[in-house]
Design a protein around this motif. Sequence first.
Motif, PDB file in Angstrom:
ATOM      1  N   TYR A  46      48.969 -36.884  12.616  1.00 31.38           N
ATOM      2  CA  TYR A  46      47.595 -36.472  12.881  1.00 31.38           C
ATOM      3  C   TYR A  46      47.580 -35.536  14.080  1.00 31.38           C
ATOM      4  CZ  TYR A  46      42.821 -36.586  14.546  1.00 31.38           C
ATOM      5  OH  TYR A  46      41.571 -36.226  14.992  1.00 31.38           O
ATOM      6  N   ARG A  47      46.867 -34.444  13.944  1.00 33.14           N
ATOM      7  CA  ARG A  47      46.714 -33.487  15.039  1.00 33.14           C
ATOM      8  C   ARG A  47      45.261 -33.477  15.481  1.00 33.14           C
ATOM      9  NH1 ARG A  47      50.198 -28.265  13.051  1.00 33.14           N
ATOM     10  NH2 ARG A  47      52.132 -29.389  12.764  1.00 33.14           N
ATOM     11  N   PHE A  48      45.060 -33.682  16.763  1.00 36.76           N
ATOM     12  CA  PHE A  48      43.724 -33.705  17.353  1.00 36.76           C
ATOM     13  C   PHE A  48      43.178 -32.295  17.399  1.00 36.76           C
ATOM     14  CE2 PHE A  48      41.011 -33.402  21.110  1.00 36.76           C
ATOM     15  CZ  PHE A  48      40.090 -34.395  20.837  1.00 36.76           C
ATOM     16  N   PRO A  49      41.955 -32.014  17.124  1.00 36.08           N
ATOM     17  CA  PRO A  49      40.901 -32.848  16.576  1.00 36.08           C
ATOM     18  C   PRO A  49      40.691 -32.639  15.083  1.00 36.08           C
ATOM     19  CG  PRO A  49      39.880 -30.916  17.515  1.00 36.08           C
ATOM     20  CD  PRO A  49      41.381 -30.769  17.676  1.00 36.08           C
ATOM     21  N   PHE A  50      41.311 -31.604  14.478  1.00 35.53           N
ATOM     22  CA  PHE A  50      40.974 -31.268  13.096  1.00 35.53           C
ATOM     23  C   PHE A  50      42.110 -31.443  12.108  1.00 35.53           C
ATOM     24  CE2 PHE A  50      38.131 -28.567  15.699  1.00 35.53           C
ATOM     25  CZ  PHE A  50      36.959 -29.239  15.403  1.00 35.53           C
ATOM     26  N   GLY A  51      43.134 -32.182  12.460  1.00 34.39           N
ATOM     27  CA  GLY A  51      44.225 -32.441  11.533  1.00 34.39           C
ATOM     28  C   GLY A  51      44.952 -31.171  11.122  1.00 34.39           C
ATOM     29  N   GLU A  52      45.157 -31.004   9.835  1.00 38.01           N
ATOM     30  CA  GLU A  52      45.915 -29.877   9.301  1.00 38.01           C
ATOM     31  C   GLU A  52      45.001 -28.806   8.711  1.00 38.01           C
ATOM     32  OE1 GLU A  52      49.429 -29.700   8.921  1.00 38.01           O
ATOM     33  OE2 GLU A  52      49.729 -31.520  10.051  1.00 38.01           O
ATOM     34  N   ALA A  53      43.736 -28.779   9.059  1.00 38.80           N
ATOM     35  CA  ALA A  53      42.790 -27.839   8.459  1.00 38.80           C
ATOM     36  C   ALA A  53      43.173 -26.389   8.724  1.00 38.80           C
ATOM     37  CB  ALA A  53      41.378 -28.125   8.971  1.00 38.80           C
ATOM     38  N   MET A  79      48.121 -24.073  -4.765  1.00 31.70           N
ATOM     39  CA  MET A  79      48.002 -25.107  -3.734  1.00 31.70           C
ATOM     40  C   MET A  79      49.232 -25.093  -2.823  1.00 31.70           C
ATOM     41  SD  MET A  79      46.371 -28.283  -5.921  1.00 31.70           S
ATOM     42  CE  MET A  79      47.895 -28.657  -6.709  1.00 31.70           C
ATOM     43  N   PRO A  80      49.409 -24.056  -2.030  1.00 32.97           N
ATOM     44  CA  PRO A  80      50.639 -23.957  -1.221  1.00 32.97           C
ATOM     45  C   PRO A  80      50.756 -25.058  -0.179  1.00 32.97           C
ATOM     46  CG  PRO A  80      49.072 -22.291  -0.555  1.00 32.97           C
ATOM     47  CD  PRO A  80      48.517 -22.936  -1.791  1.00 32.97           C
ATOM     48  N   PHE A  81      49.643 -25.469   0.389  1.00 25.95           N
ATOM     49  CA  PHE A  81      49.676 -26.499   1.422  1.00 25.95           C
ATOM     50  C   PHE A  81      50.165 -27.827   0.854  1.00 25.95           C
ATOM     51  CE2 PHE A  81      47.500 -29.840   3.863  1.00 25.95           C
ATOM     52  CZ  PHE A  81      48.031 -29.584   5.108  1.00 25.95           C
ATOM     53  N   PHE A  82      49.587 -28.246  -0.279  1.00 19.21           N
ATOM     54  CA  PHE A  82      49.983 -29.507  -0.897  1.00 19.21           C
ATOM     55  C   PHE A  82      51.402 -29.425  -1.463  1.00 19.21           C
ATOM     56  CE2 PHE A  82      45.293 -29.722  -1.183  1.00 19.21           C
ATOM     57  CZ  PHE A  82      45.124 -30.815  -0.362  1.00 19.21           C
ATOM     58  N   PHE A  94      50.931 -38.244   2.403  1.00 17.53           N
ATOM     59  CA  PHE A  94      49.583 -38.036   2.918  1.00 17.53           C
ATOM     60  C   PHE A  94      49.584 -36.928   3.955  1.00 17.53           C
ATOM     61  CE2 PHE A  94      51.392 -41.052   5.870  1.00 17.53           C
ATOM     62  CZ  PHE A  94      50.912 -40.660   7.105  1.00 17.53           C
ATOM     63  N   THR A  95      48.409 -36.361   4.145  1.00 17.39           N
ATOM     64  CA  THR A  95      48.187 -35.345   5.158  1.00 17.39           C
ATOM     65  C   THR A  95      46.782 -35.535   5.717  1.00 17.39           C
ATOM     66  OG1 THR A  95      48.316 -32.994   5.644  1.00 17.39           O
ATOM     67  CG2 THR A  95      47.338 -33.603   3.537  1.00 17.39           C
ATOM     68  N   TRP A  96      46.398 -34.688   6.633  1.00 19.55           N
ATOM     69  CA  TRP A  96      45.108 -34.852   7.316  1.00 19.55           C
ATOM     70  C   TRP A  96      44.234 -33.635   7.112  1.00 19.55           C
ATOM     71  CZ3 TRP A  96      43.915 -39.416   9.402  1.00 19.55           C
ATOM     72  CH2 TRP A  96      44.963 -40.300   9.593  1.00 19.55           C
ATOM     73  N   TYR A  97      43.000 -33.856   6.754  1.00 16.78           N
ATOM     74  CA  TYR A  97      41.984 -32.815   6.736  1.00 16.78           C
ATOM     75  C   TYR A  97      40.847 -33.315   7.597  1.00 16.78           C
ATOM     76  CZ  TYR A  97      39.292 -28.860   5.193  1.00 16.78           C
ATOM     77  OH  TYR A  97      38.598 -27.683   5.167  1.00 16.78           O
ATOM     78  N   PRO A 101      42.418 -38.965   6.173  1.00 14.04           N
ATOM     79  CA  PRO A 101      43.698 -38.749   5.499  1.00 14.04           C
ATOM     80  C   PRO A 101      43.482 -38.397   4.027  1.00 14.04           C
ATOM     81  CG  PRO A 101      43.306 -41.080   5.779  1.00 14.04           C
ATOM     82  CD  PRO A 101      42.178 -40.368   6.464  1.00 14.04           C
ATOM     83  N   ILE A 102      44.327 -37.534   3.511  1.00 11.09           N
ATOM     84  CA  ILE A 102      44.332 -37.197   2.093  1.00 11.09           C
ATOM     85  C   ILE A 102      45.632 -37.741   1.531  1.00 11.09           C
ATOM     86  CG2 ILE A 102      44.385 -35.342   0.395  1.00 11.09           C
ATOM     87  CD1 ILE A 102      42.934 -33.594   2.438  1.00 11.09           C
TER      88      ILE A 102
END
Length: 167
Positions: A46-53, A79-82, A94-97, A101-102
């Motif tokens: 998790y990256r503060f404050p907006f995750g991987e957006a 979907m390059p990110f996924f 999982f990842t963060w948006y 978590p997604i």
Amino acid sequence: MEISLLYICFAILVVPWGIRFFNKFWFRPKRLEHSLRTQGLRGTLYRFPFGEAKQFAEESKAALVKPIPLSHDIIPRVMPFFHRIMTQHGKISFTWYSQEPIVILNDPESVKYLLTKQQNIVLKPKPDDAAKILETGLVAHQGEKWKKHRRIINPAFHHEKLKVKSF
């Protein structure tokens, strides 16, 4: 005396807001991350404050600039990110948006199990006030009410009724 009263008022107003802020943007995501990792899932930190957006937007933009490859593998383009997350962390990861978590399920057996056996796990996010006004019907329902309405509208989507009649 007046200064100490000002400090007390400041503390009464700001401290609860600060606690809510850090709970929403740090403590809750870290608890969720720990919970997902203890269940055996691998994923990004998790990256503060907006995750991987930010990375999501950058990778999507970069993929659209590249020419389309002459293969049937379109996932790196669409979907390059996924795709990157799945290649780094596996089919179930999982990842963060933002602070949510997604969970990525790219295993057909897991998806089948989730959709057939675990009906109470898949919950729709709680809509805000504006969405409550706009959402109606099957989209807004959950649980038994959703099942009832789905059974009612299911015959309308039968293959024979969807065929286009030519005149």
